[in-house]
Design a protein around this motif. Sequence first.
Motif, PDB file in Angstrom:
ATOM      1  N   SER A  32      -5.831   2.451   6.640  1.00 43.22           N
ATOM      2  CA  SER A  32      -5.772   1.835   5.312  1.00 43.22           C
ATOM      3  C   SER A  32      -4.567   0.924   5.144  1.00 43.22           C
ATOM      4  O   SER A  32      -4.575   0.029   4.286  1.00 43.22           O
ATOM      5  N   PRO A  75      -6.257  -3.671   5.773  1.00 43.72           N
ATOM      6  CA  PRO A  75      -6.515  -3.574   4.332  1.00 43.72           C
ATOM      7  C   PRO A  75      -7.889  -4.049   3.901  1.00 43.72           C
ATOM      8  O   PRO A  75      -8.394  -3.607   2.870  1.00 43.72           O
ATOM      9  N   SER A 134       0.832  -1.205   0.000  1.00 46.33           N
ATOM     10  CA  SER A 134       0.000   0.000   0.000  1.00 46.33           C
ATOM     11  C   SER A 134       0.866   1.254   0.000  1.00 46.33           C
ATOM     12  O   SER A 134       0.563   2.239  -0.690  1.00 46.33           O
ATOM     13  N   TRP A 190      -8.806   1.530  -3.800  1.00 52.75           N
ATOM     14  CA  TRP A 190      -7.473   1.586  -3.180  1.00 52.75           C
ATOM     15  C   TRP A 190      -6.495   0.678  -3.931  1.00 52.75           C
ATOM     16  O   TRP A 190      -5.304   0.969  -4.023  1.00 52.75           O
ATOM     17  N   ASN A 213     -10.506  -1.325   3.125  1.00 50.24           N
ATOM     18  CA  ASN A 213     -10.330  -0.378   2.029  1.00 50.24           C
ATOM     19  C   ASN A 213     -11.349  -0.595   0.912  1.00 50.24           C
ATOM     20  O   ASN A 213     -11.716  -1.729   0.597  1.00 50.24           O
TER      21      ASN A 213
END
Length: 385
Positions: free
Chosen positions: A282, A286, A203, A293, A289
């Motif tokens: 975020s 995860p 991310s 994303w 999200n």
Amino acid sequence: MAQKGPSPGFLSLTYFFADIAFAAVTRALTYPLRSRRVPNFYQDVLFAAIRTMLNRITIAESRFIHTLTTQGYLDLCKKKGMKPKTTHINTQDGEVLAHWIGTPDADVVELYLHGGGYTQPCSDAHLEYLHRLVKDMNESKQTKSFALIVLAYSLAPEKTHPTPLREAAATLSYLLHEGGKSPSQILIAGDSAGGGLTLSVLSHLRHPHPQVPAVKLSEPLLGACVYSPWVDFRTDSESFDRNAKTDVLGRRCLHVWGAMYMGKVKGDPEADPGYQAIGGDSYTDPASNDITWWHGFHNVIEDMLIYAGANEVFVDSIASFQKEFRKGWGQGGGQDERILYIESPNEAHVQPMIDTLFSPKVKSASQIAIEEWLKAGIESSSRIH
């Protein structure tokens, strides 16, 4: 970096081990009477003992009993007759150590982030599994050499998010620059909390965290592999009840460790705060999200493997996450066949690692599948020179 702490006291340790023994004996005696159980008797009893240990252990007890990651690595080297190879990574939080299994000049390097609820060190089972993986990969017919670098990242509660993310990103940056590796020569992998941290790094590569130095890629990383990743701090999915007695994890330890990692501890740090108090973001949660994303993540990694055991408490959240990740990946231009999801029947949390305790010389179907995925990705990539 976590340090060995003072003894938690004789009585505390006595009660701790007595509880574990009682759970194991009770589980063994009632095995024939239960319809919901692990198919293997010895694993069923061991899982009960581990489950009790993890839900019972305090940080003081953990720091006193467990060998920290660096010492565990040195013990592995001594046992296997390997010369220790450790890299010192400088970060804004200080120096962190990363340990090599295999040679640093290998054609492909996997950055490995170990599990342990962000609070526990890398276990002997993990190191045994990783050592065997490197050995077998290099003894196979593949033409490219393979090595691992295991990051001894800082543990909670001594350090909280995003410190481990900064350390992991700094290690990746080291491999790309001082280590002389191209992105096409690097895999990133992790299990449980380490799987969650792996997703945090991915991310960060796509959406740089404001408190973490950015890492720029000239091309996608070769791939990412997450074993039983901790993708959701919630513990209200149905699999937490369905698999409560077939897995090694329980709700309490996850609540306590999650709050420690997110710096949300209030009052007694060992008290169960409930998942509502953890408050992920975020990067650490995860599964929360939106699918947007994950748009463009094919520009971050070439391939992705997600593993879950059908008997683990995380399986519902992992299955849901991989579906949303796959949707976002596809909408953003990624090819669906570049993502592989393995849900192994009758397997618990991080079972590929646990199996090294039972059958160090015999590989399970999931261990073989993961190894074959690695080999196929490495051999088929035209970007590795």
